[in-house]
Scaffold this motif. Structure first.
Motif, short mmCIF file in Angstrom:
data_model
loop_
_atom_site.label_atom_id
_atom_site.label_comp_id
_atom_site.label_asym_id
_atom_site.label_seq_id
_atom_site.Cartn_x
_atom_site.Cartn_y
_atom_site.Cartn_z
N ILE A 137 0.90 -1.16 0.13
CA ILE A 137 0.07 0.00 -0.09
C ILE A 137 0.99 0.98 0.09
O ILE A 137 0.54 2.07 -0.76
CB ILE A 137 -0.96 0.07 1.28
N ILE A 138 1.99 1.32 0.80
CA ILE A 138 3.01 2.47 0.72
C ILE A 138 3.60 2.61 -0.67
O ILE A 138 3.53 3.79 -0.80
CB ILE A 138 3.89 2.33 1.88
N ILE A 139 3.85 1.64 -1.00
CA ILE A 139 4.62 1.79 -2.32
C ILE A 139 3.57 2.35 -3.46
O ILE A 139 3.79 3.17 -4.46
CB ILE A 139 5.28 0.66 -3.01
N ASN A 140 2.44 1.74 -3.50
CA ASN A 140 1.35 2.16 -4.41
C ASN A 140 0.84 3.75 -4.01
O ASN A 140 0.68 4.46 -5.01
CB ASN A 140 -0.01 1.35 -4.41
N ALA A 141 0.81 4.23 -2.76
CA ALA A 141 0.65 5.30 -2.58
C ALA A 141 2.03 6.19 -2.95
O ALA A 141 1.67 7.49 -3.81
CB ALA A 141 0.46 5.66 -0.94
N ILE A 142 3.00 6.03 -2.88
CA ILE A 142 4.35 6.77 -3.37
C ILE A 142 4.12 6.94 -4.98
O ILE A 142 4.56 7.87 -5.38
CB ILE A 142 5.51 6.07 -2.87
N MET A 143 3.92 5.65 -5.53
CA MET A 143 3.90 5.82 -6.84
C MET A 143 2.68 6.88 -7.54
O MET A 143 2.70 7.36 -8.60
CB MET A 143 3.60 4.38 -7.58
N PHE A 144 1.58 6.71 -6.79
CA PHE A 144 0.60 7.62 -7.31
C PHE A 144 0.61 9.09 -6.87
O PHE A 144 0.47 9.98 -7.79
CB PHE A 144 -0.68 6.89 -6.57
N PHE A 145 1.14 9.45 -5.63
CA PHE A 145 1.10 10.84 -5.32
C PHE A 145 2.63 11.52 -5.84
O PHE A 145 2.51 12.87 -5.93
CB PHE A 145 1.04 10.77 -3.66
N THR A 146 3.59 10.84 -5.66
CA THR A 146 4.90 11.61 -6.11
C THR A 146 4.80 12.23 -7.45
O THR A 146 4.89 13.28 -7.52
CB THR A 146 6.10 10.54 -5.84
N HIS B 199 -1.77 3.53 -10.93
CA HIS B 199 -3.11 4.22 -11.10
C HIS B 199 -3.82 5.35 -11.60
O HIS B 199 -2.82 6.27 -11.44
CB HIS B 199 -3.62 3.89 -9.41
N GLY B 200 -4.89 5.33 -12.39
CA GLY B 200 -5.17 6.40 -12.99
C GLY B 200 -6.05 7.45 -12.18
O GLY B 200 -6.34 8.38 -12.72
N SER B 201 -6.44 7.09 -11.00
CA SER B 201 -7.10 8.16 -10.33
C SER B 201 -7.41 7.57 -8.94
O SER B 201 -6.96 6.57 -8.43
CB SER B 201 -8.70 8.29 -10.76
N ALA B 202 -7.66 8.68 -7.99
CA ALA B 202 -7.63 8.57 -6.49
C ALA B 202 -8.62 7.30 -6.30
O ALA B 202 -8.65 6.55 -5.41
CB ALA B 202 -8.11 9.79 -5.86
#
Length: 242
Positions: free
Chosen positions: A12-21, A55-58
């Protein structure tokens, strides 16, 4: 309350980094990490792994991470960290491979129309890159619907952990078939052994008929579910033989 297990927390952390950064830095990593059709110039073999973290969106990442936590945590507790990670990435990569196979089959069927009309590979790729053509050799040879479809197949990459999540869903259903599930769009609790196959059949229907609302990679879902089923079924059947 479902306990957040170690591997899932890090995923989940990696996915969040890849989305928000990329959002904060105003970068577009789609051409590098999203899964493209092999004919596309942006395709790279590493994308079978990296697209799982894109991921394409929130809303997209929120639903996938919720599914990972809700259905993956019991599996990690049962299997352990290493076994769960092997399963998760196998389902995600397998989903990408099956998605590519289906898209390539659809792409190649229309690509042959270009070839039969007398265009060579460089000319075809040039047309697909631009997304339009006035080449008279294609007049009457290809319909607007076919042209739009092949351009869309060429340009639209796959992103998201959905294929891996569908593998997790199927494994959860095999391990806990009588667990009651309820989703926002269908709040009535239904046993996992009925609910999860129903979701997969809907994906198959939308993938075959193309009635889907939005740009959803239904065959990636089906691919992840298939790979997940094979691995989870094998492990369940042979768990007492080792």
């Amino acid at each position: 309350m479902i306990r957040l297990t170690g591997a899932i927390k890090h995923l989940i952390i990696i996915n969040a980094i890849m989305f928000f950064t990329p959002l904060f830095l105003k970068m577009d990593l789609t051409n590098i990490f999203a899964l493209h059709l092999p004919e596309n110039n942006h395709f790279g073999i590493w994308q079978y792994l990296t697209h799982i973290f894109m991921h394409g969106s929130a809303t997209h990442i929120l639903f996938n991470m919720y599914g990972l936590w809700a259905f993956g945590s019991p599996l990690e507790q049962m299997w352990g960290k290493n076994k769960f990670l092997f399963f998760y990435f196998s389902a995600g990569i397998g989903a990408g491979l099956i998605y590519t196979f289906v898209n390539y089959y659809q792409f190649n069927g229309i690509y042959e129309i270009f070839v039969n009309a007398g265009l060579d590979q460089n000319e075809i790729i040039s047309i697909l890159e631009s997304g339009r053509t006035t080449d008279t050799r294609l007049t009457g040879a290809i319909t607007q619907e076919q042209f739009s479809e092949i351009v869309n197949l060429y340009h639209t990459p796959a992103v998201g952990a959905s294929g891996a999540i569908y593998g997790v869903l199927v494994a959860f259903g095999l391990a806990f078939p009588n667990a009651k599930l309820a989703m926002i769009f269908f709040p009535v609790p239904i046993a996992a052994k009925f609910f999860i196959p129903g979701m997969i059949l809907l994906d198959l229907f939308f993938g075959v008929t193309k009635y889907s609302v939005g740009n959803i990679a239904h065959f990636a879902h089906i691919g992840g579910a298939l790979i997940g089923f094979i691995i989870a079924w094998y492990w369940k059947r042979n768990q007492f033989k080792f």
